[in-house]
Enzyme design. Structure first.
Site, PDB file in Angstrom:
ATOM      1  N   ASP A   1       0.821  -1.209   0.000  1.00  0.00           N
ATOM      2  CA  ASP A   1       0.000   0.000   0.000  1.00  0.00           C
ATOM      3  C   ASP A   1       0.860   1.267   0.000  1.00  0.00           C
ATOM      4  O   ASP A   1       1.810   1.384   0.776  1.00  0.00           O
ATOM      5  CB  ASP A   1      -0.891  -0.012   1.256  1.00  0.00           C
ATOM      6  CG  ASP A   1      -1.779   1.197   1.337  1.00  0.00           C
ATOM      7  OD1 ASP A   1      -2.721   1.283   0.535  1.00  0.00           O
ATOM      8  OD2 ASP A   1      -1.523   2.074   2.185  1.00  0.00           O
TER       9      ASP A   1
ATOM     10  N   GLU B   1       1.073  -1.024  -5.029  1.00  0.00           N
ATOM     11  CA  GLU B   1      -0.015  -0.051  -5.178  1.00  0.00           C
ATOM     12  C   GLU B   1       0.644   1.303  -5.369  1.00  0.00           C
ATOM     13  O   GLU B   1       0.883   2.038  -4.428  1.00  0.00           O
ATOM     14  CB  GLU B   1      -0.947  -0.044  -3.967  1.00  0.00           C
ATOM     15  CG  GLU B   1      -2.220   0.736  -4.235  1.00  0.00           C
ATOM     16  CD  GLU B   1      -2.343   2.055  -3.497  1.00  0.00           C
ATOM     17  OE1 GLU B   1      -3.207   2.863  -3.880  1.00  0.00           O
ATOM     18  OE2 GLU B   1      -1.596   2.305  -2.529  1.00  0.00           O
TER      19      GLU B   1
HETATM   20  C1  GLC Z   1      -3.863   3.537  -0.569  1.00  0.00           C
HETATM   21  C2  GLC Z   1      -5.252   3.010  -0.333  1.00  0.00           C
HETATM   22  C3  GLC Z   1      -6.137   4.121   0.117  1.00  0.00           C
HETATM   23  C4  GLC Z   1      -5.564   4.715   1.380  1.00  0.00           C
HETATM   24  C5  GLC Z   1      -4.092   5.111   1.203  1.00  0.00           C
HETATM   25  C6  GLC Z   1      -3.426   5.368   2.513  1.00  0.00           C
HETATM   26  O1  GLC Z   1      -3.821   4.457  -1.598  1.00  0.00           O
HETATM   27  O2  GLC Z   1      -5.738   2.398  -1.491  1.00  0.00           O
HETATM   28  O3  GLC Z   1      -7.441   3.678   0.340  1.00  0.00           O
HETATM   29  O4  GLC Z   1      -6.311   5.844   1.737  1.00  0.00           O
HETATM   30  O5  GLC Z   1      -3.354   4.094   0.591  1.00  0.00           O
HETATM   31  O6  GLC Z   1      -3.136   4.162   3.177  1.00  0.00           O
END
Ligand code: GLC
Length: 628
Positions: free
Chosen positions: A265, A307
């Site tokens: 993430d 991500e």
């Molecule tokens: C990622 C997640 C999102 C979250 C962010 C902070 O982008 O997909 O939902 O707010 O990380 O953890």
């Protein structure tokens, strides 16, 4: 040199021999003089995690080593859901495994389920304890049992690993707040505004509406704490080798519970450099490669998904370029395809899509995209000015058009979305909304108009046909398979009301799922049947192996997108009509590549390409494959 008899010790030694050099080189690049001690610590951690790894997972390791392309195969179908919204609890998930199986799912991402802070927690992305499950969902034992059960059904469990920050209630942050110098150094805490101001000069705001700025004053810590996201999410100081060691331990722990893919993430944010936007900095990739190498040593069955919702030229590094080529994450979200899909649908024009995709650098052959239409986050219009120019558009006005269109403000728009995080300075507006509502189903249902309903269903199917035919793991976002529309009740829950991303995070409607299964007269039934069919077709097509790239075949008509996949078993050309018009495509383009007769895989029919024109129906998707 390892020359013992095969056995556990030999296995570990061989893997170490193979991957320790990568781990060493990357840690030395990032941590310099501190690297040797860190490497020693990591080696001990890897040894004990390897010793503790359950036997069934060790068997899986061997299987995966024999099938290193497992994540790239056409039978990989992803599904993404919140545990509570899908099934209430972890044990409850299994009761709905038949639904997943009927969709052909092999990759199941359960959204954050580790113990978050109480109250607001950014949908679970503010983790308080990485070794405990959110109590109302179950226990770590339940997670292990679920992973094992899913594995038995051929479904890999995917989980989030939040690397950039922890909840301010996490034990490290608690100790930091109490003044423990070891733990203060896990974070970036500044006594006054000098450094925060200096950094903020070049930092973008992620949540300008509800968490402006990137630093938060904390009385107990007596300082300004780096908080890129919400004020309760404390950014970690990855320049501290202790933070690396902590996370390696967590990763190996989760892999040993049976988690097969870890979604990294907000990985883009973990390294900060003054004077930059503090995203995509080169050490991020050294760190990822080091973690990946360690995972290959202990748990080769597990993989990483990045991500990184960043521009194409930054994104490719998450799959690996230069010395990191193919050695970092195994998978990354293809944010650009998602954005371009919505852009093409609104404009009924595919030129920008063609330009953006053609400018995309090729990815390493051993990696895969995660291809998606919707996810739990908002849609940001990540369209570069250069790409827009290449399609004779003006970047800013096209992004404004898209925000207007998907907020339902543009005349004739079919979409119902909500504006998320309006930034008055850049005039940037992101969009929340479910696939079905953005594709026009909500508007169509309100108007009770058959034509509009038909178009909305066709749009949903078209969007998902593109991601299923793209060649990465297609990710079905929970509820999309039932064409579930926006859930406006989020505003009644005080811990969700301020964050309208909850409008597209509904509770699964199992009643609808049951009735849809044998009622094709309504959109839910049509879409569900369509998804089941598409996933089965996809799984049967070798052309969709992710080692092959989808390439743009410039379309003579701007309402069509043509993508080719040049597979050793034969050429595939996908044709997508993003408009509500019947479009005529000259067949010579196809005939040259596919021959006089091609099989259309979605319908199963043979298409003669002899006639000069192929008529493509409104929103139709065609997957033409060469006869062998
Ligand atoms: C990622 C997640 C999102 C979250 C962010 C902070 O982008 O997909 O939902 O707010 O990380 O953890």
């Amino acid at each position: 040199m390892v020359d013992d008899e095969p056995g556990a010790a030999t296995t570990f030694a061989l893997r170490l021999e193979r991957y320790a050099p990568e781990l060493d080189a990357c840690l030395r690049a990032v941590y310099g003089d501190a690297a040797p001690a860190l490497i020693e610590r990591c080696t001990a951690m890897m040894q004990s995690a390897f010793d503790a790894r359950p036997a069934d997972l060790k068997v899986l390791d061997e299987k995966r080593l024999l099938n290193p392309d497992w994540l790239q195969r056409p039978n990989m179908i992803g599904y993404v859901a919140y545990t509570d919204r899908f099934a209430g609890t972890l044990p409850g998930v299994i009761e709905h495994a038949d639904h997943l199986e009927s969709l052909g799912v092999t990759y199941f991402h359960l959204m954050p389920l580790l113990k978050p802070r109480e109250g607001e927690n950014d949908g679970g992305y503010a983790v308080q304890d990485y070794r405990a499950v959110r109590p109302d969902l179950g226990t770590m034992d339940d997670l292990v049992a679920l992973a094992r059960d899913l594995r038995g059904r051929g479904i890999s469990l995917v989980m989030d690993l939040v690397l950039n920050h922890v909840a301010l209630e996490h034990e490290w942050a608690v100790k930091a707040r109490q003044g423990d110098p070891k733990y203060r150094d896990y974070f970036m805490i500044y006594p006054d505004r000098t450094m925060p101001d200096a950094y903020e000069r070049t930092l973008p705001e992620i949540f300008p509406d509800f968490a402006p700025g990137s630093f938060t004053w904390n009385d107990e810590a007596n300082g300004w704490v780096w908080t890129t996201f919400n004020t309760y999410q404390w950014d970690l100081n990855w320049a501290n080798p202790d933070v690396f060691a902590e996370f390696l331990d967590i990763i190996l722990f989760l892999a040993n519970q049976g988690v097969e893919v870890l979604r990294l993430d907000a990985i883009a944010f973990i390294w900060k450099i003054m004077g930059t936007d503090c995203q995509n900095e080169p050490p991020v990739h050294d760190i990822t490669e080091a973690l990946r190498a360690a995972l290959r040593i202990v748990a080769p069955a597990s993989a990483f998904k990045a991500e990184a919702i960043v521009g194409p030229s930054d994104l490719i590094h998450y799959l690996g370029t230069k010395q990191h080529h193919g050695k970092v994450s195994d998978m990354a979200y293809h944010n650009s395809v998602m954005v371009q899909l919505w852009s093409a649908l609104a404009s009924r024009h595919t030129r920008l899509f063609e330009v953006a995709l053609s400018n995309f650098p090729p990815k390493p052959a051993n990696t895969t995209w995660g291809a998606y239409v919707r996810c739990h986050d908002d849609i940001g219009w990540a369209i570069s000015d250069e790409d827009a120019q290449g399609a004779y558009l003006q970047g800013h006005s096209h992004r404004t058009f898209l925000s207007d269109f998907y907020a339902g403000l543009h005349p004739g728009s079919f979409a119902k979305g909500l504006v998320f995080q309006f930034n008055p300075i850049s005039n940037d507006r992101r969009i929340s909304g479910s696939c079905a509502s953005l594709a026009g189903l909500e508007t169509a249902l309100e108007s009770d108009n058959d034509g509009m309903l038909r178009d909305a269903v066709a749009r949903i199917m078209l969007l998902y046909s593109v991601v299923m035919g793209f060649g990465g793991v297609p990710l079905i976002y929970m509820g999309d398979e039932l064409a579930m529309t926006n859930d406006y009740t989020f505003a009644d829950d005080p811990s969700h009301a301020a964050d309208n991303r909850w409008v597209h995070r509904p509770k699964m409607d199992w009643e609808l799922a049951r009735s849809a299964a044998d009622d094709r007269s309504r959109p839910a039934g049509q879409v569900l049947a369509g998804f089941k069919h598409l996933t089965a077709v996809r799984a049967s097509l070798p052309h969709l192996h992710a080692s092959i790239e989808s390439r743009v075949l410039p379309s003579p008509d701007s309402r069509l997108l043509l993508l080719t996949r040049d597979h050793p078993e034969g050429m595939m050309i996908a044709i997508y009509n993003v408009s509500e018009d019947v479009v005529e495509l000259p067949t010579y383009l196809l005939r040259d590549r596919l021959g006089a007769i091609a099989r259309e895989a979605i319908s199963g029919y043979d298409y003669s390409l002899e006639p000069a024109i192929l008529q493509v129906r409104p929103y139709q998707a065609l997957w033409l494959v060469q006869h062998s």
